[in-house]
Design a protein around this motif. Structure first.
Motif, mmCIF file in Angstrom:
data_model
loop_
_atom_site.group_PDB
_atom_site.id
_atom_site.type_symbol
_atom_site.label_atom_id
_atom_site.label_comp_id
_atom_site.label_asym_id
_atom_site.label_seq_id
_atom_site.Cartn_x
_atom_site.Cartn_y
_atom_site.Cartn_z
ATOM 1 N N LEU A 1 26.839 -43.412 -10.596
ATOM 2 C CA LEU A 1 27.914 -43.541 -11.587
ATOM 3 C C LEU A 1 28.349 -44.992 -11.739
ATOM 4 N N THR B 1 30.082 -43.244 -19.927
ATOM 5 C CA THR B 1 29.575 -42.682 -18.667
ATOM 6 C C THR B 1 30.332 -41.420 -18.293
ATOM 7 N N SER B 2 31.648 -41.474 -18.377
ATOM 8 C CA SER B 2 32.463 -40.325 -17.977
ATOM 9 C C SER B 2 32.240 -39.129 -18.893
ATOM 10 N N VAL C 1 29.966 -33.738 -11.795
ATOM 11 C CA VAL C 1 31.030 -34.569 -12.367
ATOM 12 C C VAL C 1 32.092 -33.660 -12.989
ATOM 13 N N ARG D 1 35.726 -37.836 -13.662
ATOM 14 C CA ARG D 1 35.685 -38.507 -14.968
ATOM 15 C C ARG D 1 36.857 -39.484 -15.114
ATOM 16 N N ASN D 2 38.033 -39.074 -14.671
ATOM 17 C CA ASN D 2 39.202 -39.960 -14.746
ATOM 18 C C ASN D 2 39.023 -41.195 -13.868
ATOM 19 N N ILE E 1 36.153 -42.591 -13.120
ATOM 20 C CA ILE E 1 35.188 -43.468 -13.797
ATOM 21 C C ILE E 1 35.872 -44.246 -14.915
ATOM 22 N N LEU E 2 36.723 -43.544 -15.700
ATOM 23 C CA LEU E 2 37.440 -44.198 -16.795
ATOM 24 C C LEU E 2 38.315 -45.338 -16.285
#
Length: 557
Positions: free
Chosen positions: A420, A433-434, A503, A508-509, A511-512
């Motif tokens: 990631l 990506t997320s 994921v 996801r958060n 990654i963001l």
């Protein structure tokens, strides 16, 4: 000792194993082919081999030997040439005085014993064993060396390179052609992944890589190097006139019921060209996810992931860690007539039914980005991209995932979490990506314990501490003592260690927000991810592998 006072034919009739008609048929078959009664019976499948061996042992008083556990006296190997042992399927066992005891499936083969007496200068005493066990013993004790040495003597010093030998049927019996074919076929029989032909100052060194480890199998004189390399180059459609530059080639070999896809790499060294052949045995390709080494929990998680309608799933690990096998097994698991599955690879390693496969061709202008763009106009449901090597390929793959396609690919990172962060480091925006990432799977290959010499032991406290195991509990670890089946290594075969990161919204958060790898890793573990180390410990406690293997391929925190 064979009891010659007993007639084999009469004993077979008396035992009821065969009737008069079957025996006459077998005798007639033997007369036509020049074979013995026993070999004719086995050739026509009139009696099961195990039943025939049991009959010979009980009714004809011929002792039976279990070669799977028997340790052959290596001093007697030289008494029987490899070619003779292979021709008559006979394995020398031990010598007492002037009597050589051998294992054979046919203790009545007079011609074979006459030749053995002539070669060994000994009287022959037969014992019986199955043909499969004898073949395995011959391969194990003679290895490739015996037959290579026979062929090397046949070739002798050469004045003309094998490059001048035509590649058609007229060259099929050329000694160098036989030698190269033998090296590949024996490597397949030993389940080797690579064949190394390495020139040194004094000789050509031949090695096989089996279960990830290299071992010597034979040597050849330096004067044969040019002939061997030229023959391999001809097979791989490489330039035989160029020896100063590295080259790559590929060919297929089909023999003895096996099909191999062979990738060839040549590399110039100070003593001549070194050649490595990567063997892809199509007949042994495993396509079941359950055979790869997934634990029950990881398999359940992974099967749920591949049911997703869209998103990108990346498999990560070093070269040779089995990523391609995992991806092919996954495609085989999800292929249906209702799905259009397409691949772009470098190169296509195995052919999959129901999947449209293609490979890159830089000379024709077909690389991963160009092929992916064109592939999107072919209405695919599932796409496999052999490897994400650059930012452009990564962008197109992610865009494909965001537009409703399920995308599989590989990436080189140390663990699942690193996948990631690596995409972001390559230049992919965190929001892409997320949104696109469905899962990342890290994997390694570990050697499994040889089942024939597997023994239990109680681990010391220091070892338990390394794996954070409670010392107040009883643990039983396993290891291989080493036997001829595993060449004394204690290991036979390999399986995968897996780290399955699904994921979810929390990740996801992270990654963001450009969270670091440690934060994402902690969230993934809380979400149920088992690390490579934890998966390894589970397999170690199950008795599948050893602590040394886990420490070799994983980082122990």
């Amino acid at each position: 000792m064979v009891d010659k006072s007993k007639s084999l034919r009469e004993s077979l009739l008396k035992s009821g194993l065969l009737n008069e008609g079957q025996i006459k048929t077998a005798i007639e078959e033997g007369r036509k082919s020049g074979g013995t009664l026993v070999k004719s019976i086995l050739k026509r499948n009139l009696v099961n081999e195990d039943a025939l061996i049991s009959f010979l042992e009980k009714e004809m008083d011929i002792p039976r030997v279990d070669l799977a556990t028997y340790l052959v006296d290596k001093k007697v190997i030289n008494l029987v040439p490899y070619a003779t042992a292979k021709k008559y399927l006979i394995m020398p066992l031990f010598k007492v005085g002037d009597v050589l005891t051998v294992a054979t499936v046919d203790p009545f083969d007079i011609l074979a014993f006459d030749e053995l007496r002539s070669k060994s200068k000994c009287d022959i005493e037969p014992m019986i064993a199955s043909s499969k066990d004898i073949e395995q013993a011959i391969n194990s004790y003679y290895g490739v060396a015996g037959s290579v040495e026979d062929l090397v003597r046949e070739v002798g010093p050469v004045e003309e390179e094998v490059a001048k030998i035509p590649t058609g049927a007229t060259a099929a019996d050329a000694p160098v052609v036989k030698l190269v074919n033998l090296l590949i076929l024996r490597a397949m029989a030993e389940k080797a992944s690579d064949v190394h032909i390495e020139p040194t100052e004094k000789q050509v060194r031949i090695r096989y890589r089996v279960d990830g480890s290299l071992h010597d199998v034979s040597t050849a004189p330096n004067h044969l190097l040019a002939s061997i390399v030229s023959r391999i180059k001809i097979m791989g459609r490489m330039d035989i006139s160029e020896s100063r530059m590295p080259q790559d080639g590929r060919f297929e070999l089909s023999a003895e019921g096996k099909e191999a896809d062979v990738r060839v790499s040549s590399f110039p060294t100070i003593y001549g060209e070194s050649v490595v052949m990567r063997l892809l045995d199509k007949s042994s390709m495993r396509l079941s996810l359950g055979d790869l080494g997934f634990s029950a929990e990881n398999l359940r998680r992974f099967e749920e992931i591949v049911k997703l309608p869209y998103g990108i799933i990346l498999v990560t690990g070093p070269t040779g860690s089995g990523k391609t096998t995992t991806l092919y097994s996954t495609l085989h698991h999800i292929v249906t007539p209702e799905k259009n599955i397409m691949t772009i690879e470098d190169p296509v390693e195995y052919e999959l039914a129901g999947v449209r496969q293609s490979q890159i061709n830089p000379k024709a202008g077909i690389d991963f980005p160009n092929a992916l763009r064109s592939m999107m106009r072919q209405d695919p449901d599932v796409i496999l991209v052999g490897e994400i090597r650059d930012l452009e390929t990564a962008r197109i793959a992610i865009q494909s995932a965001l537009t409703g396609h399920l995308v599989f690919s590989t990436l080189h990172t140390n663990d699942a979490v690193g996948t990631l962060t690596r995409l972001v480091d390559m230049g992919i925006e965190p929001f892409l990506t997320s949104s696109a990432m469905a899962a990342a799977i890290a994997q390694r290959l570990i050697r499994t314990i040889c089942p024939r010499c597997k023994v239990p032991y109680s681990p010391p406290k220091e070892l338990l501490d390394k794996f954070n195991l409670k010392p107040d509990q009883e643990y039983k670890f396993y290891r291989g003592k080493g036997c001829k089946a595993c060449r004394g290594s204690g290991y036979q075969g390999r399986m995968g260690l897996f780290e399955v990161l699904a994921v979810d919204d929390k990740i996801r958060n992270l990654i963001l927000n450009r969270a670091n790898a440690a934060e994402i890793r902690q969230a993934a573990i809380q979400g149920g991810m088992k690390t490579l180390k934890e998966d390894g410990i589970l397999k170690m406690l199950e008795g599948t592998t050893t602590p040394d293997e886990i420490m070799r391929v994983t980082l122990l925190d």
